[in-house]
Scaffold this motif. Structure first.
Motif, mmCIF file in Angstrom:
data_model
loop_
_atom_site.group_PDB
_atom_site.id
_atom_site.type_symbol
_atom_site.label_atom_id
_atom_site.label_comp_id
_atom_site.label_asym_id
_atom_site.label_seq_id
_atom_site.Cartn_x
_atom_site.Cartn_y
_atom_site.Cartn_z
ATOM 1 N N PHE A 68 0.660 -12.784 -1.330
ATOM 2 C CA PHE A 68 0.353 -11.408 -0.961
ATOM 3 C C PHE A 68 0.957 -10.437 -1.967
ATOM 4 C CE2 PHE A 68 -0.151 -13.598 3.109
ATOM 5 C CZ PHE A 68 -1.400 -13.122 3.471
ATOM 6 N N VAL A 69 0.141 -9.477 -2.369
ATOM 7 C CA VAL A 69 0.570 -8.456 -3.325
ATOM 8 C C VAL A 69 0.121 -7.091 -2.789
ATOM 9 C CG1 VAL A 69 0.685 -9.964 -5.334
ATOM 10 C CG2 VAL A 69 -1.511 -9.008 -4.687
ATOM 11 N N ASN A 70 0.054 -6.082 -3.666
ATOM 12 C CA ASN A 70 -0.136 -4.712 -3.171
ATOM 13 C C ASN A 70 -1.435 -4.025 -3.580
ATOM 14 O OD1 ASN A 70 2.622 -4.503 -1.971
ATOM 15 N ND2 ASN A 70 3.223 -4.782 -4.094
ATOM 16 N N SER A 71 -2.192 -4.614 -4.502
ATOM 17 C CA SER A 71 -3.438 -3.987 -4.927
ATOM 18 C C SER A 71 -4.372 -5.037 -5.504
ATOM 19 C CB SER A 71 -3.177 -2.898 -5.976
ATOM 20 O OG SER A 71 -2.765 -3.500 -7.197
ATOM 21 N N ILE B 155 -8.820 -5.157 2.651
ATOM 22 C CA ILE B 155 -7.897 -6.027 3.377
ATOM 23 C C ILE B 155 -6.961 -5.243 4.296
ATOM 24 C CG2 ILE B 155 -6.162 -6.053 1.538
ATOM 25 C CD1 ILE B 155 -5.733 -9.018 2.079
ATOM 26 N N GLY B 156 -6.600 -4.011 3.896
ATOM 27 C CA GLY B 156 -5.684 -3.208 4.702
ATOM 28 C C GLY B 156 -6.277 -1.898 5.170
ATOM 29 N N ASN B 157 -7.593 -1.739 5.012
ATOM 30 C CA ASN B 157 -8.284 -0.529 5.459
ATOM 31 C C ASN B 157 -7.670 0.743 4.854
ATOM 32 O OD1 ASN B 157 -10.608 -0.041 7.217
ATOM 33 N ND2 ASN B 157 -9.261 1.333 8.326
ATOM 34 N N GLY B 158 -7.222 0.615 3.611
ATOM 35 C CA GLY B 158 -6.600 1.752 2.937
ATOM 36 C C GLY B 158 -5.103 1.595 2.752
ATOM 37 N N HIS B 159 -4.493 0.714 3.518
ATOM 38 C CA HIS B 159 -3.075 0.414 3.326
ATOM 39 C C HIS B 159 -2.940 -0.506 2.105
ATOM 40 C CE1 HIS B 159 1.098 -0.244 4.610
ATOM 41 N NE2 HIS B 159 0.927 -1.505 4.246
ATOM 42 N N PRO B 160 -1.933 -0.295 1.249
ATOM 43 C CA PRO B 160 -1.815 -1.083 0.017
ATOM 44 C C PRO B 160 -1.363 -2.522 0.245
ATOM 45 C CG PRO B 160 0.041 0.421 0.227
ATOM 46 C CD PRO B 160 -0.916 0.773 1.332
ATOM 47 N N ILE B 161 -2.326 -3.373 0.437
ATOM 48 C CA ILE B 161 -2.076 -4.815 0.556
ATOM 49 C C ILE B 161 -3.250 -5.545 -0.083
ATOM 50 C CG2 ILE B 161 -3.065 -4.812 2.876
ATOM 51 C CD1 ILE B 161 -1.439 -7.298 3.521
ATOM 52 N N SER B 162 -2.985 -6.659 -0.707
ATOM 53 C CA SER B 162 -4.034 -7.504 -1.268
ATOM 54 C C SER B 162 -3.522 -8.936 -1.308
ATOM 55 C CB SER B 162 -4.431 -7.031 -2.668
ATOM 56 O OG SER B 162 -3.311 -7.019 -3.528
ATOM 57 N N SER C 91 2.487 -4.423 6.460
ATOM 58 C CA SER C 91 1.225 -4.736 5.788
ATOM 59 C C SER C 91 0.484 -5.865 6.499
ATOM 60 C CB SER C 91 1.483 -5.122 4.333
ATOM 61 O OG SER C 91 1.974 -4.025 3.598
ATOM 62 N N CYS C 92 1.223 -6.894 6.892
ATOM 63 C CA CYS C 92 0.591 -8.031 7.563
ATOM 64 C C CYS C 92 0.106 -7.658 8.960
ATOM 65 C CB CYS C 92 1.555 -9.204 7.630
ATOM 66 S SG CYS C 92 1.848 -9.975 6.020
ATOM 67 N N ALA C 93 0.833 -6.786 9.649
ATOM 68 C CA ALA C 93 0.386 -6.314 10.966
ATOM 69 C C ALA C 93 -0.933 -5.566 10.830
ATOM 70 C CB ALA C 93 1.445 -5.415 11.594
#
Length: 512
Positions: free
Chosen positions: A179-182, A347-354, A383-385
């Motif tokens: 898991f990363v951020n973008s 993946i995060g609907n706009g939240h920074p997760i990838s 992010s995982c939630a």
């Protein structure tokens, strides 16, 4: 009737009826007869109205400050915002509609709202995959943030639960998650995984491809490095023909375009080996030009035969957007399984997760490099939630099914548009990822770039947000939130039809 909108706030009531003339919904929208009734309603809810902005034209009342609600966001007028952006934000950071940018202050579902309360239908934001400000996603993130958000090196069940849920949507061999951020960070890590596993840095990419903004990805994104006048292509980057059967070398009338485009990849590999390049990795992103044809399985065989890996970039098209499948690479057939899959944006609907998902074998090779992989926020509890909530919404609201149904309806209406307007050269795509290529001549395929830009700005005047894409910027690109409806399709196509009709009249007058 007047509408009272309390923005992003949620009143903790499911419904309230007062004197038979007011209803408060759980989503925070209050329907009232007059402001006096509103005041009585708010008093009953133990909050008081302190600031109200009235917009008679839209019959919209914006409550900008409520007692017991914390809101300290300072709002500038539009000119002030533009001036501050020019002063403090890098000049390369462009905005949509540079001639008259829109200032968006909130959004809900498939709609966005400017500072004056004007509603815009959003056909651009595949980032808000399940819809802007989805209450289930917002609640999941807020609830977890109240409990804990910390470094991902601590054990936490959200991380493993989300990895398990995500893997269940993929072929069995794709079982290890990073898991990363973008999306850019995901593709950069995918390259590192492939380099470590194969021992070589040569890579095949597609014409006009874009994979991210970090240096390693600019170097393999022709869409970007071709914009540089003095750009020198790396000798380890080999650009393959984009398998485009409309504008490409091998078109629809070719007896076997899939094999022809695969042979181009085969020849690239052969030339690379002749020049001493031992191994090839193939990084591809499903794009509008290839969504409808199974063109990659043969590419995959050539790459694997050369000892390379196949990386699928699902940043824009994953999570059910194509309708028929959860992942776009699955359009290429059941036997087609990439070695690495990257995902981002939805993946995060706009939240920074990838995320990067790969095989156990590749993951073990990466570990054996001796360098620990560490990402402070990749896979953190919040992010995982949010990621889990996005998967829940996709399933509970059948958004993949919606993409299939609404996407087919969209394609049907666009094909009718094509029959009516010569400016429409090609319709392509799948689900809620669709492109409309505009040409001035259907034989010469002359790009209608200016007309495309004109349509986008005229749609904006109609409060519909659409963007252009393609190397000639002549493709209308529709990638809306997955809650897009058939009624939304009717509106968009109707407005495009009206604009095209006006454009045709203008062209005829100019010709005369």
């Amino acid at each position: 009737m007047q509408y009272i909108d309390i923005g992003a706030f949620f009143l903790k009531v499911s419904s309230l009826q007062y004197d038979n003339d007011v209803i408060v919904s759980a989503a925070g929208r209050i329907l009232v007869i007059d402001s006096a009734c509103l005041q009585r309603c708010l008093e009953k809810l133990l909050v008081s109205l302190t600031k109200v902005k009235f917009y008679e034209k839209q019959r919209l009342i914006i409550v900008s400050d409520l007692k017991n609600v914390r809101m300290e966001t300072k709002i500038f007028d539009k000119k002030k915002t533009i001036d501050l952006r020019k002063k403090h934000i890098g000049p390369s950071c462009k905005v949509f509609f540079s001639h008259d940018p829109i200032k968006i202050v909130r959004a809900k579902g498939q709609y966005m709202y400017d500072e004056n309360g004007n509603q815009y239908l959003d056909c651009i934001n595949n980032v808000a995959h399940v819809g802007h400000s989805h209450p289930i996603v917002v609640k999941a993130g807020a609830k977890q943030m109240e409990l804990l958000n910390t470094n991902s090196r601590f054990l936490h069940d959200n991380l493993v639960q989300y990895a398990q849920r995500l893997q269940a949507t993929l072929p069995e061999k794709l079982s290890v998650c990073y898991f990363v951020n973008s999306g850019s960070e995901a593709n950069d890590l995918a390259l590192r995984l492939a380099w470590q596993y194969t021992g070589h840095k040569d890579i095949i990419t597609l014409e006009n491809a874009y994979h991210g903004h970090v240096s390693s990805l600019i170097n393999i994104s022709p869409y970007k490095f071709h914009q540089l006048s003095n750009a020198e292509q790396s000798k380890s980057v080999h650009v393959a023909l984009s398998p485009d059967v409309y504008r490409g070398i091998y078109k629809k009338d070719h007896p076997d375009p899939a094999t022809a485009y695969a042979d181009d990849v085969k020849n690239l590999i052969h030339k690379a080996h002749e020049n001493g390049h031992k191994c090839i990795k193939y990084l591809f992103s499903i794009c509008l030009s290839v969504l409808r044809d199974s063109l990659f399985p043969t590419h995959n065989r050539h790459v694997h035969k050369a000892g390379g890996l196949f990386i699928a970039d699902e940043v824009q098209v994953g999570f059910g957007r194509v309708g028929t499948h959860f992942w776009a690479f699955q359009l290429q057939g059941e036997d087609f399984v990439p070695d690495i899959v990257t995902m981002g944006k939805p993946i995060g609907n706009g939240h920074p997760i990838s995320c990067v998902v790969t095989t156990r074998e590749i993951a073990e090779a990466f570990r054996n490099s001796g360098m620990e992989y560490f990402n402070t926020f990749g896979g953190n509890p919040v992010s995982c939630a949010i990621g889990l909530a996005v998967l829940d919404v996709i399933e509970k609201e059948d958004l993949q099914g919606n993409a299939l149904r609404v996407g087919r309806y969209l394609m049907q209406l666009l094909e009718q548009l094509k029959e009516k307007h010569p400016l429409v050269g090609d319709i392509r795509g799948c689900g809620l990822f669709v492109g409309v290529e505009l040409v001035r001549d259907r034989v010469k395929l002359t790009p209608a770039t200016a007309e495309c830009q004109d349509i986008i700005y005229k749609l904006k005047e109609q409060h519909i947000l659409l963007s252009a894409d393609g190397p000639h910027r002549n493709v209308l690109k529709l990638k809306p939130p997955m809650c897009f409806s058939e009624e939304d399709v009717d509106l968009v196509v109707e407005k495009i039809d009206q604009i095209l009709t006006g454009t045709l009249k203008t062209l005829c007058n100019c010709s005369n």
